[in-house]
Structures are given as structure tokens and as C-alpha cells.
Scaffold this active site. Structure first.
Site, PDB file in Angstrom:
ATOM      1  N   GLU A 176       0.795  -1.229   0.000  1.00 37.13           N
ATOM      2  CA  GLU A 176       0.000   0.000   0.000  1.00 37.13           C
ATOM      3  C   GLU A 176       0.829   1.281   0.000  1.00 37.13           C
ATOM      4  OE1 GLU A 176      -2.889  -0.209   3.160  1.00 37.13           O
ATOM      5  OE2 GLU A 176      -3.881  -1.947   2.329  1.00 37.13           O
ATOM      6  N   GLU A 357      -5.260  -8.715   1.041  1.00 36.95           N
ATOM      7  CA  GLU A 357      -5.866  -8.425   2.349  1.00 36.95           C
ATOM      8  C   GLU A 357      -7.348  -8.171   2.162  1.00 36.95           C
ATOM      9  OE1 GLU A 357      -4.215  -5.179   4.674  1.00 36.95           O
ATOM     10  OE2 GLU A 357      -2.177  -5.820   4.182  1.00 36.95           O
TER      11      GLU A 357
HETATM   12  C1  FCB Z   1      -4.358  -2.211   5.698  1.00 36.15           C
HETATM   13  C2  FCB Z   1      -2.961  -2.525   6.188  1.00 36.15           C
HETATM   14  C3  FCB Z   1      -2.920  -3.564   7.267  1.00 36.15           C
HETATM   15  C4  FCB Z   1      -4.064  -3.417   8.238  1.00 36.15           C
HETATM   16  C5  FCB Z   1      -5.378  -3.290   7.520  1.00 36.15           C
HETATM   17  C6  FCB Z   1      -6.565  -3.183   8.428  1.00 36.15           C
HETATM   18  O1  FCB Z   1      -4.371  -0.933   5.135  1.00 36.15           O
HETATM   19  O2  FCB Z   1      -2.158  -2.952   5.123  1.00 36.15           O
HETATM   20  O3  FCB Z   1      -1.662  -3.493   7.887  1.00 36.15           O
HETATM   21  O4  FCB Z   1      -3.816  -2.356   9.097  1.00 36.15           O
HETATM   22  O5  FCB Z   1      -5.345  -2.176   6.670  1.00 36.15           O
END
Ligand code: FCB
Length: 464
Positions: A176, A357
Site C-alpha cells: 500500500e 488483504e
Molecule cells: C491495511 C494494512 C494492514 C491493516 C489493515 C486493516 O491498510 O495494510 O496493515 O492495518 O489495513
């Protein structure tokens, strides 16, 4: 009903046999052991010391104590029946001051982690940068605002690939970069806490440049590695039909989605965003566009929520009164994930995708030793189903990683938000599988049964 074997089987049958089920974490959020075995401080270690930096005044000194509980945590991963684990490597464990010789004791931890995963038939997916920059690089060299940091990152990436590349096949450079740039350097909510848009855009450019340089360094180390990057994407829509909101939505989409995907996949930043940024646009050298747009073996997409834009509240996650929201205040919108995947598939020449994620924070309560987090389970199920919808429209998604393995340090919100499939009781560090984790294990088990004809023991892997 949701744990009903038939419905699990029906859901898992919507995924191709090569699909990888996984779970994710990151170094700073779980490892603790902040100065163990020669690790240097990271910008997050320093940021947490500033009063008010984290909501609960907490830090990452101990976190989930994963560094010291590695073997039993690996067993917890295996017990989910996943075939893949996404983790990040702490740069200041490997190079305490951000350059120079390897700290072999730090690297030994990742040797144990990788070997432990392989012994359990779980594929390691390593991320090289999940926000914990060696503090010395920030203090002495201005961190990502300085172009040299991109070269240092490539050196670190090469070192890691040379050492772990015989056992780790998949390397993501950044997690990110939008967050590193915008939340870390424009909004200042995350380390290093800078508030300056021009700096943020320069940081963004240097992160992307460092991705390209690191991709070259990783491939120079070994030709057989898969190199990618992980971006956070949201579909962006305007809160109202007012022209000002529509324009704001186009800008936010430009800065969040097109800025990154155009640079990575089309070899240049979008002209409308450069024009909007005007004097805040980054300094870019002639060779940079080509360096950034290295071939990608995969693209990691992190998705949590859509964005609804309004000029009155720029860059805040979607929130409508009618919508269900998680404990983060993030709108629950699985169909928007399908929409997002279809849109990027239509607009770009994509490499294979992984959803690196996805998950949700909810307020868990422990009743008789059990955590009945039906809201989190339903969130995960609906998003898994949204991915199946995209696959049915021919989007090449190869795997899914739940965020997160354990409840952990949620950055500026400290330990107040819980995303884990395992509940962590921080005073004792006891871990308890939640109802959502149980469901996920049943899903991976159903998938294995279907894909490999009954061979479904937790931790068993698919044939290569
Ligand atoms: C993302 C991050 C991860 C976590 C989630 C909830 O942006 O990559 O580390 O904090 O959000």
C-alpha cells in the site's frame, strides 16, 4: 446454516483447483521484540513515542510477541488449513540502520519462519516493506522523500532475495504505497507524521521507483522468483450528483487507483492527476517511468471498503447512514469488490491478481471462552463470494488472504481494533480461534476435499 457442509462446498466449488487460500499479517503489527537480536528502531517505533500518536498510547514493543512464539503461531496458521501465508519482513531487523551488512540474527528469524511454513506445506508470500522504515533512514536521510532511499530499498530487496529466494518464491515489494505517501506524509496520521502534499507525492514517486529498482534487484538475485506489489484499491463514487462531488470523486479515484495502476501498468502517471497536483506533482526523471513499469508476476489488491467522495469531507472512507459498517466505520460492500475487479480488469493489462488483504474489525466479546463473531464471518463469506463472482467474469484471481491471522497492533488505533481469525488476550498472549476462523478452516477443508479428492487435513498442501 452457514457452516453447513453443502453451502461450504457450493462456495468452494466456485474457485478453480489452483486457487490459494491464505491468511496475512505484517511484521510491526505482530512481532514485538522491538530491539531483540540487533534489530534497529523503525519509524513506527519512534512515532509511537510521540504523545497522542496512537489512540490507546500503545506501541509495538511486544505486540503479539510473535517473534518469541513463532513455532506455536505457525501451528495456528496450519490449523486454518491454508496453503499460503503472507507476512512482511522488517527491514530494520535485516539492516538495522537501513544499509550495509545483514544482521544475521534478524535474518535467522525469517529463516525459521520460512522453514516452518514449508515444513507445514504452506507457501510463503513475503512483503518487503509494510511501513516499518529503519528510523536512521528517516532521521539522517529524510526517508522516502529522498531518492536515495529507493536505491537502499533495492539493495535490501536484493539481499533478502539472495538469502530467502531458494525457499520463498513470491516477493511483494511494497504494501500500500498510497498509505505510506498519503497517510504518512500528507495527513500525518501514520509514521513519520509529515503533513505536506508535495512531500507525500514525492514519497509516492520514490516508493514506486523503489518498487521498480527492487524488482530488478530481486530478479538479478534469481530468475525464478515472482515479483509483485500490493496496492489498496477502492471503487470511488460521488456522494451526490453535484458537479463538485463528481469532480472530487474523479480526483480521489485518480490519486488512489489510477496514479498507481497507470504508473505500474501503463508506464506513466495520469495527465489529469498531474495537472490537478500542479506544483505538488513530484520531480520525476526521464528514466523513471520505464523503471517503475517493470513486468509484474502478480498484483496484490487489498480491499476493505468503497469510497464515497464529497468535497465537504475529502478522503474519508465511505459512510452512509443506511450502510452496515465495521468497527473501523468502514462500509461493508462486497459487491463493490466485484465491481472494482471487473473495472481494473477492463481498463488494464493485468497480471494475475491476489486479494492480499480483506477482513473486518468488530468488537469481539469472549463468552465462556468463545468468540461468536458472526459479523466478521459473514463479512468474509460475502467477500469470498464477491471474488467468485469476478472469477466467473473471467478475472484471473489466484488467491485470497484474510486480514488477519491474529488480532494485532492496528497502527494509529493501537490494540483497540480486532481483525484476527484468532482472538488475542494481550495480558496473557493466549490465542483463541474465533467462530470466523473456524468457518474459514471449514471452507479451506471443503475446498481441499473437492480439489484433491478428500485429502483435506489442515495444513495439507496442493500438489505443485
Ligand atoms: C491495511 C494494512 C494492514 C491493516 C489493515 C486493516 O491498510 O495494510 O496493515 O492495518 O489495513
Amino acid at each position: 446454516m452457514t457452516n453447513n457442509p453443502d453451502s461450504l462446498q457450493a462456495l468452494s466449488a466456485r474457485f478453480p483447483g489452483h486457487f490459494l487460500w491464505g491468511v496475512a499479517s505484517s511484521a510491526f503489527q505482530i512481532e514485538g521484540a522491538a530491539s531483540a537480536d540487533g534489530k534497529g528502531p523503525s519509524i513506527w517505533d519512534e512515532f509511537c513515542r510521540q504523545p497522542g500518536a496512537t489512540a490507546d498510547g500503545s506501541d509495538g514493543q511486544v505486540a503479539c510477541d510473535h517473534y518469541n512464539r513463532l513455532e506455536s503461531d505457525l501451528d495456528l496458521i496450519a490449523a486454518l488449513g491454508v496453503q499460503a501465508y503472507r507476512f512482511s519482513i522488517s527491514w530494520p531487523r535485516i539492516q538495522p540502520a537501513g544499509s550495509g551488512a545483514i544482521n544475521s540474527r534478524g535474518l535467522a528469524f525469517y529463516d525459521r519462519l520460512v522453514d516452518g511454513l514449508l515444513a507445514r506445506h504452506i507457501q510463503p508470500f513475503a512483503t518487503l516493506y509494510h511501513w516499518d522504515l529503519p528510523a536512521a533512514l528517516q532521521r539522517e536521510h529524510n526517508g522516502w522523500a529522498d531518492r536515495d532511499t529507493a536505491h537502499r530499498f533495492a539493495e535490501y530487496a536484493g539481499l533478502v532475495a539472495r538469502h530467502l529466494g531458494d525457499r520463498v518464491r513470491s516477493f511483494a515489494t511494497h504494501n500500500e504505497p498510497w498509505v505510506t505517501a498519503t497517510i504518512g506524509h500528507e495527513l500525518g496520521h501514520f509514521a513519520p507524521g509529515v503533513k505536506n502534499r508535495a512531500v507525500a507525492m514525492q514519497v509516492s514517486h520514490h516508493c514506486l521507483l523503489s518498487h521498480g529498482l527492487a524488482a530488478q534487484a530481486i530478479r538479478a538475485a534469481r530468475v525464478d522468483l515472482d515479483v509483485g506489489i500490493v496496492v489498496n484499491l477502492s471503487p470511488v463514487s460521488a456522494a451526490t450528483e453535484a458537479a463538485a462531488d463528481e469532480l472530487q470523486a474523479a480526483r480521489e479515484d485518480g490519486l488512489l487507483v489510477r496514479w498507481y495502476l497507470d504508473a505500474l501498468l501503463r508506464g506513466g502517471y495520469p495527465a489529469d492527476v498531474l495537472e490537478y497536483l500542479a506544483a505538488d506533482a513530484p520531480n520525476v526523471r526521464a528514466e523513471d517511468a520505464r523503471l517503475i513499469a517493470q513486468p509484474l508476476d502478480f498484483l496484490g489488491v487489498n480491499y476493505y471498503h468503497p469510497v464515497v467522495s464529497t468535497v465537504n469531507r475529502p478522503f474519508s472512507p465511505a459512510r452512509t447512514n443506511a450502510a452496515a459498517v465495521t468497527d473501523m466505520g468502514w462500509e461493508v460492500a462486497p459487491a463493490k469488490l466485484t465491481e472494482l475487479l471487473l473495472r481494473i480488469d477492463r481498463n488494464y493489462e493485468l497480471p494475475p491478481l491476489f486479494i492480499t488483504e480483506n477482513g473486518a474489525a468488530y468488537r469481539d466479546t469472549v463468552v465462556d471462552g468463545k468468540i461468536n463473531d458472526e459479523d466478521r464471518r459473514a463479512y468474509i463469506e460475502s467477500h469470498v463470494s464477491a471474488i467468485a463472482d469476478a472469477i466467473e467474469h473471467d478475472v484471473d484471481v489466484r488467491g485470497y488472504f484474510v486480514w488477519s491471522l491474529l488480532d494485532n497492533f492496528e497502527w494509529a488505533l493501537g490494540y483497540s481494533k480486532r481483525f484476527g481469525l484468532y482472538y488475542v488476550d494481550y495480558p496473557t498472549q493466549a490465542r483463541t480461534l474465533k467462530h470466523s476462523g473456524c468457518w474459514y478452516r471449514n471452507l479451506t477443508t471443503a475446498f481441499h476435499r473437492l480439489a484433491y479428492g478428500g485429502e483435506a487435513a489442515a495444513g495439507s498442501s496442493k500438489p505443485a
